[in-house]
Design a protein around this motif. Structure first.
Motif, short mmCIF file in Angstrom:
data_model
loop_
_atom_site.label_atom_id
_atom_site.label_comp_id
_atom_site.label_asym_id
_atom_site.label_seq_id
_atom_site.Cartn_x
_atom_site.Cartn_y
_atom_site.Cartn_z
N MET A 58 1.06 -1.30 -0.11
CA MET A 58 0.16 -0.04 -0.01
C MET A 58 1.06 1.34 -0.06
N LYS A 59 2.01 1.32 0.65
CA LYS A 59 2.88 2.27 0.87
C LYS A 59 3.41 2.71 -0.76
N ARG A 60 3.57 1.65 -1.29
CA ARG A 60 4.32 1.74 -2.65
C ARG A 60 3.32 2.50 -3.62
N LEU A 61 1.87 1.97 -3.62
CA LEU A 61 1.09 2.42 -4.23
C LEU A 61 0.87 4.03 -4.22
N LEU A 62 0.92 4.16 -2.86
CA LEU A 62 0.73 5.79 -2.57
C LEU A 62 1.80 6.67 -2.68
N ILE A 63 3.27 6.04 -2.65
CA ILE A 63 4.34 6.93 -3.10
C ILE A 63 4.23 7.19 -4.56
N PHE A 64 4.04 6.13 -5.36
CA PHE A 64 3.81 6.39 -6.75
C PHE A 64 3.06 7.18 -7.44
N THR A 65 1.65 7.12 -6.72
CA THR A 65 0.45 7.85 -6.99
C THR A 65 0.64 9.33 -6.97
N ILE A 66 1.27 9.71 -5.59
CA ILE A 66 1.84 11.11 -5.31
C ILE A 66 2.94 11.62 -5.71
N LEU A 67 3.87 10.86 -5.91
CA LEU A 67 5.16 11.41 -6.33
C LEU A 67 5.72 11.45 -7.79
N PHE A 68 5.01 10.37 -8.21
CA PHE A 68 5.84 10.06 -9.83
C PHE A 68 4.92 11.03 -10.83
N PRO A 69 3.79 11.45 -10.92
CA PRO A 69 3.41 12.71 -11.95
C PRO A 69 4.04 13.90 -11.46
N LEU A 70 4.49 14.12 -10.34
CA LEU A 70 5.02 15.47 -9.93
C LEU A 70 6.46 15.54 -10.45
N LEU A 71 7.17 14.25 -10.26
CA LEU A 71 8.50 14.06 -10.59
C LEU A 71 8.29 14.14 -11.92
N VAL A 72 7.62 13.63 -12.70
CA VAL A 72 7.89 13.46 -14.15
C VAL A 72 7.78 15.21 -14.65
N LEU A 73 6.75 15.73 -14.14
CA LEU A 73 6.46 17.29 -14.52
C LEU A 73 7.87 17.96 -14.08
N GLY A 74 8.36 17.74 -13.03
CA GLY A 74 9.53 18.43 -12.67
C GLY A 74 10.84 18.18 -13.57
N VAL A 75 11.01 16.76 -13.88
CA VAL A 75 12.08 16.52 -14.83
C VAL A 75 11.92 16.95 -15.98
N TYR A 76 10.72 16.93 -16.66
CA TYR A 76 10.50 17.32 -17.71
C TYR A 76 10.49 18.72 -18.15
N VAL A 77 10.18 19.42 -17.13
CA VAL A 77 10.13 20.97 -17.17
C VAL A 77 11.82 21.49 -17.24
N THR A 78 12.41 20.89 -16.12
CA THR A 78 13.92 21.16 -15.90
C THR A 78 14.60 20.88 -17.28
N THR A 79 14.43 19.67 -17.83
CA THR A 79 15.48 19.36 -18.75
C THR A 79 15.03 20.08 -20.33
N THR A 80 13.88 20.34 -20.31
CA THR A 80 13.24 21.05 -21.66
C THR A 80 13.64 22.42 -21.75
N GLY A 81 13.95 23.15 -20.72
CA GLY A 81 14.33 24.61 -20.44
C GLY A 81 13.10 25.54 -20.36
N LEU A 82 12.08 24.75 -19.91
CA LEU A 82 11.08 25.58 -19.69
C LEU A 82 11.27 26.68 -18.63
N LEU A 83 12.06 26.40 -17.84
CA LEU A 83 12.16 27.33 -16.49
C LEU A 83 13.19 28.56 -17.11
N ARG A 84 13.78 28.63 -17.96
CA ARG A 84 14.41 29.55 -18.65
C ARG A 84 13.08 30.40 -19.18
N GLU A 85 12.26 29.98 -19.57
CA GLU A 85 11.08 30.85 -20.18
C GLU A 85 10.35 31.52 -19.10
N GLY A 86 10.29 31.03 -17.71
CA GLY A 86 9.57 31.34 -16.61
C GLY A 86 8.32 30.43 -16.51
#
Length: 121
Positions: free
Chosen positions: A1-29
């Motif tokens: 149950m702990k595993r499912l909760l960790i993946f459900t909460i963190l996985f989408p946010l981490l995907v967004l964070g990594v993608y925004v960081t690596t594509t340079g969207l942070l430079r655009e604001g």
């Protein structure tokens, strides 16, 4: 149950964070509050099923050595990220897409280690 909760909460946010960081969207604001909330909501809507599939693979391999579990979990997450990128019309096999699948899967897998699991091979 702990595993499912960790993946459900963190996985989408981490995907967004990594993608925004690596594509340079942070430079655009970062977008404004309303648009940012919509972006996070869309990320959860799209990313929760891949998070559950990745959590299922991670759970199925929980008895295996950590390195095998990490390799399989990351492989599944990268494959799903690539399939989603192809579906959305992006060029496949870009390092940003692979990182957006691999990094969150590895982090969530490491965070979901049970205290009684063996960490060494």
């Amino acid at each position: 149950m702990k595993r499912l909760l960790i993946f459900t909460i963190l996985f989408p946010l981490l995907v967004l964070g990594v993608y925004v960081t690596t594509t340079g969207l942070l430079r655009e604001g970062l977008p404004g509050g309303k648009l940012l909330a919509m972006l996070v909501g869309t990320t959860y809507f799209i990313g929760v099923i891949p998070a559950w599939v990745t959590a299922g693979v991670d759970s199925a391999l929980s008895g295996k050595p950590l390195y095998l579990r990490l390799i399989a979990t990351v492989f599944v997450a990268v494959a799903m990220a690539e399939l989603f990128a192809i579906y959305m019309g992006q060029p496949s096999f870009e390092w940003q897409v692979m990182a957006a699948g691999a990094v969150p899967a590895a982090i969530c897998s490491l965070l979901s280690i049970e205290t009684n699991e063996k960490i060494d091979a």
